[in-house]
Design a protein around this motif. Sequence first.
Motif, PDB file in Angstrom:
ATOM      1  N   VAL A  94     -11.195   3.377  28.858  1.00 31.43           N
ATOM      2  CA  VAL A  94     -10.317   3.183  30.068  1.00 31.43           C
ATOM      3  C   VAL A  94     -11.188   3.243  31.795  1.00 31.43           C
ATOM      4  CG1 VAL A  94      -8.507   4.695  29.889  1.00 31.43           C
ATOM      5  CG2 VAL A  94      -7.886   2.704  30.664  1.00 31.43           C
ATOM      6  N   ASP A  95     -11.480   4.421  32.302  1.00 34.49           N
ATOM      7  CA  ASP A  95     -12.148   4.105  33.346  1.00 34.49           C
ATOM      8  C   ASP A  95     -13.189   3.540  33.622  1.00 34.49           C
ATOM      9  OD1 ASP A  95     -12.968   6.164  31.620  1.00 34.49           O
ATOM     10  OD2 ASP A  95     -13.096   7.868  33.607  1.00 34.49           O
ATOM     11  N   ARG A  96     -13.927   3.641  32.282  1.00 32.39           N
ATOM     12  CA  ARG A  96     -15.357   2.717  32.597  1.00 32.39           C
ATOM     13  C   ARG A  96     -15.263   1.156  32.483  1.00 32.39           C
ATOM     14  NH1 ARG A  96     -18.670   6.897  28.686  1.00 32.39           N
ATOM     15  NH2 ARG A  96     -19.998   4.344  28.921  1.00 32.39           N
ATOM     16  N   LEU A  97     -14.252   0.301  32.042  1.00 28.33           N
ATOM     17  CA  LEU A  97     -13.075  -1.070  31.707  1.00 28.33           C
ATOM     18  C   LEU A  97     -13.192  -1.601  33.019  1.00 28.33           C
ATOM     19  CD1 LEU A  97     -12.094  -0.463  28.256  1.00 28.33           C
ATOM     20  CD2 LEU A  97     -14.231  -1.395  28.663  1.00 28.33           C
ATOM     21  N   PRO A  98     -13.512  -2.863  32.518  1.00 27.54           N
ATOM     22  CA  PRO A  98     -13.550  -3.156  34.620  1.00 27.54           C
ATOM     23  C   PRO A  98     -11.875  -3.982  34.269  1.00 27.54           C
ATOM     24  CG  PRO A  98     -14.467  -5.026  32.942  1.00 27.54           C
ATOM     25  CD  PRO A  98     -14.374  -3.492  32.208  1.00 27.54           C
ATOM     26  N   VAL A  99     -10.927  -3.912  35.504  1.00 23.40           N
ATOM     27  CA  VAL A  99      -9.934  -5.017  35.199  1.00 23.40           C
ATOM     28  C   VAL A  99      -9.736  -5.902  34.326  1.00 23.40           C
ATOM     29  CG1 VAL A  99      -8.024  -5.457  36.347  1.00 23.40           C
ATOM     30  CG2 VAL A  99      -8.779  -3.417  37.523  1.00 23.40           C
ATOM     31  N   ALA A 100      -8.893  -6.339  33.209  1.00 20.80           N
ATOM     32  CA  ALA A 100      -9.677  -7.133  32.352  1.00 20.80           C
ATOM     33  C   ALA A 100      -8.839  -7.505  31.338  1.00 20.80           C
ATOM     34  CB  ALA A 100     -10.886  -7.466  32.433  1.00 20.80           C
ATOM     35  N   ALA A 101      -8.569  -8.422  30.628  1.00 18.02           N
ATOM     36  CA  ALA A 101      -7.754  -8.476  29.423  1.00 18.02           C
ATOM     37  C   ALA A 101      -8.611  -8.239  28.103  1.00 18.02           C
ATOM     38  CB  ALA A 101      -7.166  -9.694  29.051  1.00 18.02           C
ATOM     39  N   HIS A 102      -8.740  -7.420  27.290  1.00 19.65           N
ATOM     40  CA  HIS A 102     -10.178  -7.329  26.237  1.00 19.65           C
ATOM     41  C   HIS A 102      -8.867  -6.885  24.233  1.00 19.65           C
ATOM     42  CE1 HIS A 102     -11.359  -4.989  29.766  1.00 19.65           C
ATOM     43  NE2 HIS A 102     -12.103  -5.219  29.465  1.00 19.65           N
ATOM     44  N   VAL A 103      -9.825  -7.925  24.190  1.00 16.96           N
ATOM     45  CA  VAL A 103      -9.182  -7.845  22.421  1.00 16.96           C
ATOM     46  C   VAL A 103     -10.611  -7.531  21.544  1.00 16.96           C
ATOM     47  CG1 VAL A 103      -8.565  -9.272  20.056  1.00 16.96           C
ATOM     48  CG2 VAL A 103      -8.420 -10.099  23.070  1.00 16.96           C
ATOM     49  N   VAL A 104      -9.981  -6.758  20.405  1.00 14.66           N
ATOM     50  CA  VAL A 104     -11.696  -5.951  19.909  1.00 14.66           C
ATOM     51  C   VAL A 104     -11.096  -7.021  18.385  1.00 14.66           C
ATOM     52  CG1 VAL A 104     -12.024  -4.133  18.861  1.00 14.66           C
ATOM     53  CG2 VAL A 104     -11.774  -3.879  21.069  1.00 14.66           C
TER      54      VAL A 104
END
Length: 145
Positions: A94-104
């Motif tokens: 979570v701290d390395r992901l950019p501010v965005a909406a992600h779907v796995v």
Amino acid sequence: MQRLKTRPQFQAALAGGTVSRTAHFALHRLSLVQPEDTSLAQTEKNGPAPSSEQALFGLFDVWLGAMVPKRWARRAVTRNAIKRQIYNVSEHFVDRLPVAAHVVRLRTTFDRKQFISATSEPLKLAVREELLQLFERAVRQEVRS
């Protein structure tokens, strides 16, 4: 980290494009932009309206959703176990992901001949390892961008 809850949120994130892929999973991302200050002076100006995708996400934060279609995981126990793994692994990134909406998104089935039990430890381990690869690739791609 916020969780995607509504169908329009999932659709918007899926439309953002694929950023990472493994044998069984795909990670989709819709980048979010920082909302501008909405002071009185700002509201009096006529400016561009926020995009409809942006309006779906009230908070400027990392958003995550998990799609595990019944087509690829027939048993509810398996679908729920995979979703739990997705959310657990994503907490480490979570701290390395950019501010965005992600779907796995699960994009193909795990072989039922190899993983006989719906929630076997080998299945959980295989899912976890592949999710770690998926998120590592996404983070590496973000660093290169």
